[in-house]
Design a protein around this motif. Structure first.
Motif: not given
Length: 278
Positions: A221-224, A194-195, A166-167, A187-188
């Protein structure tokens, strides 16, 4: 290995349309029941990524590869090796050989002792023809960057390892990752990843054939987030009891997500199922 239930998009569409007698519908029956060791290229054909395109460009397809015992454990003594098999490892290798990138959580890297993906002579030609490098990139998802950057995964991979974070990640840890030779991808917005952004970031680098090998927290996390397209699940004919994690962890979804069975193979009591998003 026996093929118990092959399904294609075409036969699934015919079944949904109520046309069991249409050409190709018999593919859903039990076929190729001979118990034999499948060749690697046969497995590669059986597990080929779908060719989905939007405006001429390939769309990302994220598949997960996980193993579970009969009583739902994804690990034994903290690792998946104890519930795996030789056939499971063959499929594991094939799935890696087909992928552009392998996405894995930091805890799995620590527990499983991840090493760089290796080039395999059997797939050199097909990877070159598909425009892929000699081996898939390993992309490690981590908020803290609490990783041993002296490991070969970072210092001597065949292709540079990515670190997705993340940032708000600690600048000194980002610098340590980059010093070791890894490429850090944000990526966040906060500490975590964030997936959805992770998938987009990888696809933006031309990596559209994505494979995740967990762990359970990352898969949850990816499923959600709704980014998982396919689950390759090995059902191990073992019982472990205990309190081991399931293949996916984290908060429960408000509404269960339904996947469709695409194929089913069997060897020595192990079942190798592929489920896809409808």
């Amino acid at each position: 290995m026996r093929r118990l239930f092959p399904v294609t998009y075409e036969t699934a569409a015919q079944a949904a349309a109520g046309a069991p007698d249409a050409p190709g519908a018999a593919a859903a029956d039990v076929t190729d029941a001979t118990d034999r060791e499948w060749e690697l290229l046969e497995l590669a054909a059986a597990y080929a990524y779908p060719e989905h395109r939007s405006a001429g460009a390939p769309e990302p397809w994220l598949r997960a590869n996980m193993v579970s015992t009969l009583d739902g454990a994804a690990q034994h003594d903290g690792k998946s090796q104890g519930i795996s098999s030789a056939a499971d490892m063959r499929i594991f290798g094939v799935l890696r050989a087909l992928a552009d990138v392998v996405v894995v959580g930091a805890e799995t890297v620590r527990q499983e002792g991840y090493r760089p993906a290796r080039a395999r002579a059997e797939f050199a030609g097909s990877r070159e023809a598909a425009g892929q490098g000699p081996a898939p990139v390993i992309a490690v998802v981590t908020a803290s960057l609490d990783l041993d950057f002296s490991l070969p995964l970072f210092t001597s991979p065949l292709v540079p390892t990515l670190v997705l974070t993340g940032a708000a990640a600690a600048p000194d840890r980002v610098a340590a990752a980059e010093k070791a030779g890894a490429e850090v991808v944000i990526a966040g917005d906060g500490m975590g990843v964030d997936p959805v952004r992770a998938v987009r970031a990888l696809a933006g680098r031309g990596m559209t054939r994505l494979l995740t090998e967990g762990g359970p927290r990352l898969l949850g996390q990816m499923v959600a987030a709704g980014v998982l397209d396919e689950l390759c699940l090995t059902l191990s004919p073992t019982l472990t009891a205990g309190d081991a994690q399931r293949i996916a962890g984290g908060p429960a979804m408000a509404v269960p997500q339904r996947f469709e069975l695409a194929s089913l193979l069997e060897e020595a009591g192990f079942l190798f199922a592929r489920y896809r998003r409808p």
